[in-house]
Design a protein around this motif. Structure first.
Motif, mmCIF file in Angstrom:
data_model
loop_
_atom_site.group_PDB
_atom_site.id
_atom_site.type_symbol
_atom_site.label_atom_id
_atom_site.label_comp_id
_atom_site.label_asym_id
_atom_site.label_seq_id
_atom_site.Cartn_x
_atom_site.Cartn_y
_atom_site.Cartn_z
ATOM 1 N N PRO A 105 16.970 37.388 2.831
ATOM 2 C CA PRO A 105 18.319 37.419 2.262
ATOM 3 C C PRO A 105 19.271 36.345 2.767
ATOM 4 C CG PRO A 105 18.093 39.125 3.925
ATOM 5 C CD PRO A 105 16.721 38.561 3.710
ATOM 6 N N LEU A 106 19.078 35.861 3.980
ATOM 7 C CA LEU A 106 20.045 34.934 4.562
ATOM 8 C C LEU A 106 19.595 33.474 4.487
ATOM 9 C CD1 LEU A 106 21.291 36.972 7.648
ATOM 10 C CD2 LEU A 106 22.169 36.918 5.301
ATOM 11 N N THR A 107 18.648 33.187 3.609
ATOM 12 C CA THR A 107 18.202 31.810 3.416
ATOM 13 C C THR A 107 19.370 30.939 2.977
ATOM 14 O OG1 THR A 107 16.015 32.580 2.734
ATOM 15 C CG2 THR A 107 16.613 30.317 2.151
ATOM 16 N N PRO A 108 19.681 29.879 3.718
ATOM 17 C CA PRO A 108 20.797 29.006 3.319
ATOM 18 C C PRO A 108 20.466 28.247 2.030
ATOM 19 C CG PRO A 108 20.212 28.690 5.637
ATOM 20 C CD PRO A 108 19.114 29.475 5.006
ATOM 21 N N SER A 109 21.472 27.976 1.236
ATOM 22 C CA SER A 109 21.243 27.291 -0.033
ATOM 23 C C SER A 109 20.738 25.869 0.162
ATOM 24 C CB SER A 109 22.526 27.282 -0.874
ATOM 25 O OG SER A 109 23.570 26.618 -0.190
ATOM 26 N N ASP A 110 20.984 25.276 1.355
ATOM 27 C CA ASP A 110 20.490 23.908 1.536
ATOM 28 C C ASP A 110 18.974 23.848 1.664
ATOM 29 O OD1 ASP A 110 20.421 24.989 4.071
ATOM 30 O OD2 ASP A 110 21.588 23.415 5.038
ATOM 31 N N VAL A 111 18.327 24.970 1.989
ATOM 32 C CA VAL A 111 16.860 25.011 1.941
ATOM 33 C C VAL A 111 16.406 24.853 0.494
ATOM 34 C CG1 VAL A 111 14.805 26.401 2.376
ATOM 35 C CG2 VAL A 111 16.684 26.423 4.020
ATOM 36 N N VAL A 112 17.074 25.539 -0.416
ATOM 37 C CA VAL A 112 16.774 25.406 -1.835
ATOM 38 C C VAL A 112 16.979 23.967 -2.279
ATOM 39 C CG1 VAL A 112 17.282 26.278 -4.143
ATOM 40 C CG2 VAL A 112 17.571 27.779 -2.170
ATOM 41 N N GLN A 158 7.995 29.447 4.534
ATOM 42 C CA GLN A 158 9.081 30.288 4.061
ATOM 43 C C GLN A 158 9.206 30.189 2.534
ATOM 44 O OE1 GLN A 158 12.288 28.574 6.568
ATOM 45 N NE2 GLN A 158 12.148 30.415 7.833
ATOM 46 N N THR A 159 10.267 30.749 2.004
ATOM 47 C CA THR A 159 10.605 30.595 0.597
ATOM 48 C C THR A 159 12.084 30.220 0.516
ATOM 49 O OG1 THR A 159 11.316 32.897 0.173
ATOM 50 C CG2 THR A 159 8.949 32.415 -0.012
ATOM 51 N N PRO A 160 12.522 29.670 -0.645
ATOM 52 C CA PRO A 160 11.804 29.573 -1.914
ATOM 53 C C PRO A 160 10.768 28.455 -1.919
ATOM 54 C CG PRO A 160 13.941 28.549 -2.123
ATOM 55 C CD PRO A 160 13.918 29.186 -0.763
ATOM 56 N N GLN A 161 9.677 28.712 -2.617
ATOM 57 C CA GLN A 161 8.657 27.707 -2.840
ATOM 58 C C GLN A 161 8.849 27.151 -4.250
ATOM 59 O OE1 GLN A 161 4.853 29.510 -1.990
ATOM 60 N NE2 GLN A 161 5.397 29.937 0.131
ATOM 61 N N GLY A 162 8.800 25.836 -4.372
ATOM 62 C CA GLY A 162 9.110 25.199 -5.645
ATOM 63 C C GLY A 162 7.914 24.514 -6.275
ATOM 64 N N PHE A 163 7.892 24.528 -7.617
ATOM 65 C CA PHE A 163 6.753 23.976 -8.355
ATOM 66 C C PHE A 163 7.212 23.386 -9.682
ATOM 67 C CE2 PHE A 163 5.685 27.777 -6.006
ATOM 68 C CZ PHE A 163 4.639 27.361 -5.191
ATOM 69 N N ALA A 164 6.500 22.382 -10.137
ATOM 70 C CA ALA A 164 6.591 22.040 -11.547
ATOM 71 C C ALA A 164 6.092 23.266 -12.312
ATOM 72 C CB ALA A 164 5.739 20.824 -11.856
ATOM 73 N N LEU A 165 6.848 23.716 -13.298
ATOM 74 C CA LEU A 165 6.504 24.968 -13.968
ATOM 75 C C LEU A 165 5.108 24.915 -14.560
ATOM 76 C CD1 LEU A 165 7.171 27.775 -14.978
ATOM 77 C CD2 LEU A 165 8.431 26.743 -16.883
ATOM 78 N N ALA A 166 4.747 23.811 -15.195
ATOM 79 C CA ALA A 166 3.415 23.690 -15.797
ATOM 80 C C ALA A 166 2.325 23.789 -14.740
ATOM 81 C CB ALA A 166 3.300 22.372 -16.558
ATOM 82 N N ALA A 199 11.970 20.826 5.469
ATOM 83 C CA ALA A 199 12.460 21.614 6.603
ATOM 84 C C ALA A 199 12.951 22.986 6.149
ATOM 85 C CB ALA A 199 13.582 20.865 7.307
ATOM 86 N N GLY A 200 12.477 24.016 6.834
ATOM 87 C CA GLY A 200 12.963 25.357 6.585
ATOM 88 C C GLY A 200 14.157 25.651 7.474
ATOM 89 N N ASP A 201 14.425 26.942 7.699
ATOM 90 C CA ASP A 201 15.588 27.329 8.488
ATOM 91 C C ASP A 201 15.311 28.678 9.131
ATOM 92 O OD1 ASP A 201 18.353 28.505 9.063
ATOM 93 O OD2 ASP A 201 18.934 26.554 8.254
ATOM 94 N N GLU A 202 15.657 28.823 10.400
ATOM 95 C CA GLU A 202 15.428 30.097 11.096
ATOM 96 C C GLU A 202 16.170 31.257 10.437
ATOM 97 O OE1 GLU A 202 13.312 30.760 13.287
ATOM 98 O OE2 GLU A 202 12.788 28.870 14.281
ATOM 99 N N ARG A 203 17.269 30.962 9.749
ATOM 100 C CA ARG A 203 18.022 32.017 9.073
ATOM 101 C C ARG A 203 17.288 32.584 7.867
ATOM 102 N NH1 ARG A 203 23.379 28.536 8.429
ATOM 103 N NH2 ARG A 203 21.712 26.957 8.238
ATOM 104 N N ALA A 204 16.232 31.912 7.441
ATOM 105 C CA ALA A 204 15.436 32.377 6.306
ATOM 106 C C ALA A 204 14.341 33.345 6.737
ATOM 107 C CB ALA A 204 14.828 31.189 5.570
#
Length: 224
Positions: A105-112, A158-166, A199-204
């Motif tokens: 829940p506390l994943t910072p938006s800069d990880v995204v 961690q997450t979010p994990q990102g992908f080309a949708l296809a 880079a991930g984040d400990e807050r995630a």
């Protein structure tokens, strides 16, 4: 690039000791799932699909924004992501997908933002990671240490994990029926797709047991 988000929220709260699905357990007075949706939206991902238990559709609809698409997830993470990907078929202009855990829940938006930047730079798959700081060993069936692993090459994913949708759609199509993997990066790697790291984040950190929730509450209290 048009990114859409999937939030996996169909898990139970058994290990957390909760009387409801984990994603509905409150943190700072709000369900975990709401924090996860906000993480994506704060980074500009407006289209979000949340996978939920079939028996809790109304409960999730009550707490989530009206424009979040809610779909019934499966008994496993793999099944839930499959269901969400099917729902994304209606988002015709999407070319990128992020898969996030409601339990972070506390994943910072800069990880995204970092994951999205890697995809925009041409990666077909990108995941946030952190180094392993503890000594890490393998053990046998009797619990005896058999080897010490070299930490320099190890990472916590961690997450979010990102992908080309296809790419993610094709990887799930190739995944044999009945095969369950622990995350979506493993699904695309099984299809031979390289996965880059950011880079991930400990807050995630993931909320799994009651202690994790207590730590998250402390972090939240200290953030102001």
């Amino acid at each position: 690039m048009h990114a859409v988000g999937i939030v996996a929220a169909a898990g139970s709260g058994l290990r957390l000791g909760a009387d409801r699905p984990k994603a509905l357990v409150p943190l700072g007075g709000r369900p975990l799932v709401c924090w996860a949706v906000d993480t994506l939206r704060d980074a500009g991902v407006a289209d979000v699909v949340v996978t939920v238990p079939a028996s809790e559709l109304r409960a999730f609809a009550t707490v989530l924004p009206a424009d979040v698409r809610i779909v019934v997830g499966g008994d496993t993470r793999t099944a839930s992501v499959r269901a969400a990907l099917a729902a994304l078929a209606v988002v015709g202009t999407a070319d990128t997908v992020l898969v996030h855990d409601a339990a972070r829940p506390l994943t910072p938006s800069d990880v995204v933002t970092r994951v999205l930047a890697a995809l925009a730079a041409g990666a077909r798959a990108a995941v946030p990671v952190l180094p392993v700081v503890d000594t890490t060993v393998t053990v046998d069936d009797d619990g005896l240490v058999t080897a010490t692993l070299e930490r320099a090459a190890l990472r916590r994913v961690q997450t979010p994990q990102g992908f080309a949708l296809a790419t993610l759609l094709d990887a799930y199509d190739l995944l044999p029926a009945g095969v369950e993997l622990t995350d979506d990066a493993a699904v695309v790697r099984a299809a031979g797709v390289p996965v880059v790291t950011v880079a991930g984040d400990e807050r995630a950190a993931k909320v799994t047991v009651a202690h994790d929730l207590a730590v998250a509450e402390l972090q939240l209290g200290g953030s102001g």
